[in-house]
Scaffold this motif. Structure first.
Motif, PDB file in Angstrom:
ATOM      1  N   PRO A 184       0.837  -1.203   0.000  1.00  0.00           N
ATOM      2  CA  PRO A 184       0.000   0.000   0.000  1.00  0.00           C
ATOM      3  C   PRO A 184       0.871   1.252   0.000  1.00  0.00           C
ATOM      4  O   PRO A 184       1.773   1.378   0.818  1.00  0.00           O
ATOM      5  N   GLY A 185       0.606   2.142  -0.912  1.00  0.00           N
ATOM      6  CA  GLY A 185       1.375   3.379  -0.993  1.00  0.00           C
ATOM      7  C   GLY A 185       2.467   3.297  -2.032  1.00  0.00           C
ATOM      8  O   GLY A 185       2.639   2.299  -2.719  1.00  0.00           O
ATOM      9  N   LEU A 186       3.219   4.354  -2.119  1.00  0.00           N
ATOM     10  CA  LEU A 186       4.307   4.428  -3.085  1.00  0.00           C
ATOM     11  C   LEU A 186       5.562   3.773  -2.534  1.00  0.00           C
ATOM     12  O   LEU A 186       5.820   3.804  -1.340  1.00  0.00           O
ATOM     13  N   GLY A 187       6.343   3.223  -3.390  1.00  0.00           N
ATOM     14  CA  GLY A 187       7.651   2.721  -2.988  1.00  0.00           C
ATOM     15  C   GLY A 187       8.613   3.885  -2.798  1.00  0.00           C
ATOM     16  O   GLY A 187       8.310   5.033  -3.131  1.00  0.00           O
ATOM     17  N   ALA A 188       9.772   3.604  -2.275  1.00  0.00           N
ATOM     18  CA  ALA A 188      10.751   4.661  -2.002  1.00  0.00           C
ATOM     19  C   ALA A 188      11.179   5.374  -3.287  1.00  0.00           C
ATOM     20  O   ALA A 188      11.329   6.593  -3.306  1.00  0.00           O
ATOM     21  N   GLY A 189      11.370   4.618  -4.363  1.00  0.00           N
ATOM     22  CA  GLY A 189      11.787   5.231  -5.627  1.00  0.00           C
ATOM     23  C   GLY A 189      10.727   6.130  -6.218  1.00  0.00           C
ATOM     24  O   GLY A 189      11.013   7.225  -6.689  1.00  0.00           O
ATOM     25  N   ALA A 190       9.472   5.664  -6.177  1.00  0.00           N
ATOM     26  CA  ALA A 190       8.383   6.472  -6.722  1.00  0.00           C
ATOM     27  C   ALA A 190       8.158   7.728  -5.885  1.00  0.00           C
ATOM     28  O   ALA A 190       7.886   8.803  -6.426  1.00  0.00           O
ATOM     29  N   ALA A 191       8.277   7.605  -4.570  1.00  0.00           N
ATOM     30  CA  ALA A 191       8.110   8.766  -3.700  1.00  0.00           C
ATOM     31  C   ALA A 191       9.213   9.791  -3.942  1.00  0.00           C
ATOM     32  O   ALA A 191       8.955  10.999  -3.982  1.00  0.00           O
ATOM     33  N   ALA A 192      10.435   9.318  -4.135  1.00  0.00           N
ATOM     34  CA  ALA A 192      11.549  10.231  -4.402  1.00  0.00           C
ATOM     35  C   ALA A 192      11.353  10.951  -5.733  1.00  0.00           C
ATOM     36  O   ALA A 192      11.611  12.155  -5.838  1.00  0.00           O
ATOM     37  N   ARG A 193      10.874  10.215  -6.751  1.00  0.00           N
ATOM     38  CA  ARG A 193      10.614  10.849  -8.049  1.00  0.00           C
ATOM     39  C   ARG A 193       9.495  11.876  -7.941  1.00  0.00           C
ATOM     40  O   ARG A 193       9.557  12.946  -8.544  1.00  0.00           O
ATOM     41  N   ALA A 194       8.460  11.559  -7.168  1.00  0.00           N
ATOM     42  CA  ALA A 194       7.351  12.491  -6.999  1.00  0.00           C
ATOM     43  C   ALA A 194       7.810  13.763  -6.288  1.00  0.00           C
ATOM     44  O   ALA A 194       7.426  14.872  -6.671  1.00  0.00           O
ATOM     45  N   CYS A 195       8.651  13.617  -5.278  1.00  0.00           N
ATOM     46  CA  CYS A 195       9.186  14.786  -4.568  1.00  0.00           C
ATOM     47  C   CYS A 195      10.061  15.630  -5.487  1.00  0.00           C
ATOM     48  O   CYS A 195       9.979  16.860  -5.483  1.00  0.00           O
ATOM     49  N   ALA A 196      10.892  14.991  -6.272  1.00  0.00           N
ATOM     50  CA  ALA A 196      11.762  15.725  -7.194  1.00  0.00           C
ATOM     51  C   ALA A 196      10.944  16.449  -8.253  1.00  0.00           C
ATOM     52  O   ALA A 196      11.249  17.592  -8.610  1.00  0.00           O
ATOM     53  N   ALA A 197       9.897  15.801  -8.752  1.00  0.00           N
ATOM     54  CA  ALA A 197       9.038  16.441  -9.750  1.00  0.00           C
ATOM     55  C   ALA A 197       8.316  17.644  -9.151  1.00  0.00           C
ATOM     56  O   ALA A 197       8.217  18.701  -9.782  1.00  0.00           O
ATOM     57  N   ALA A 198       7.828  17.512  -7.922  1.00  0.00           N
ATOM     58  CA  ALA A 198       7.152  18.625  -7.264  1.00  0.00           C
ATOM     59  C   ALA A 198       8.115  19.796  -7.066  1.00  0.00           C
ATOM     60  O   ALA A 198       7.744  20.955  -7.288  1.00  0.00           O
ATOM     61  N   ALA A 199       9.341  19.503  -6.668  1.00  0.00           N
ATOM     62  CA  ALA A 199      10.335  20.560  -6.480  1.00  0.00           C
ATOM     63  C   ALA A 199      10.650  21.241  -7.805  1.00  0.00           C
ATOM     64  O   ALA A 199      10.775  22.467  -7.873  1.00  0.00           O
TER      65      ALA A 199
END
Length: 76
Positions: A1-16
């Motif tokens: 359930p939820g995003l994996g560490a890699g997907a979460a890191a990509r999402a944070c980088a995209a938001a930044a």
């Protein structure tokens, strides 16, 4: 359930990356509007604009924007 560490890191980088781009556009508009009424030096818009431009040149931000473009191309 939820995003994996890699997907979460990509999402944070995209938001930044998108936040940096939005900051640049907002500062451009503020400088344009305040310049029209002669108040540009009373506002820190110039300093913030320079900071946004500097951040946009950073390797992490540019690679995040490239990753987002590749993900979007894969969806289309």
């Amino acid at each position: 359930p939820g995003l994996g560490a890699g997907a979460a890191a990509r999402a944070c980088a995209a938001a930044a990356a998108f936040a940096v781009e939005a900051a640049g556009h907002c500062c451009e508009d503020a400088i344009q509007i305040l310049g029209g009424i002669g108040m540009t030096w009373e506002c820190p818009a110039h300093r913030l604009f320079k900071r946004a431009l500097w951040l946009a040149c950073q390797p992490l931000v540019t690679s995040a924007l490239n990753d987002v473009a590749l993900m979007a191309a894969a969806v289309l």
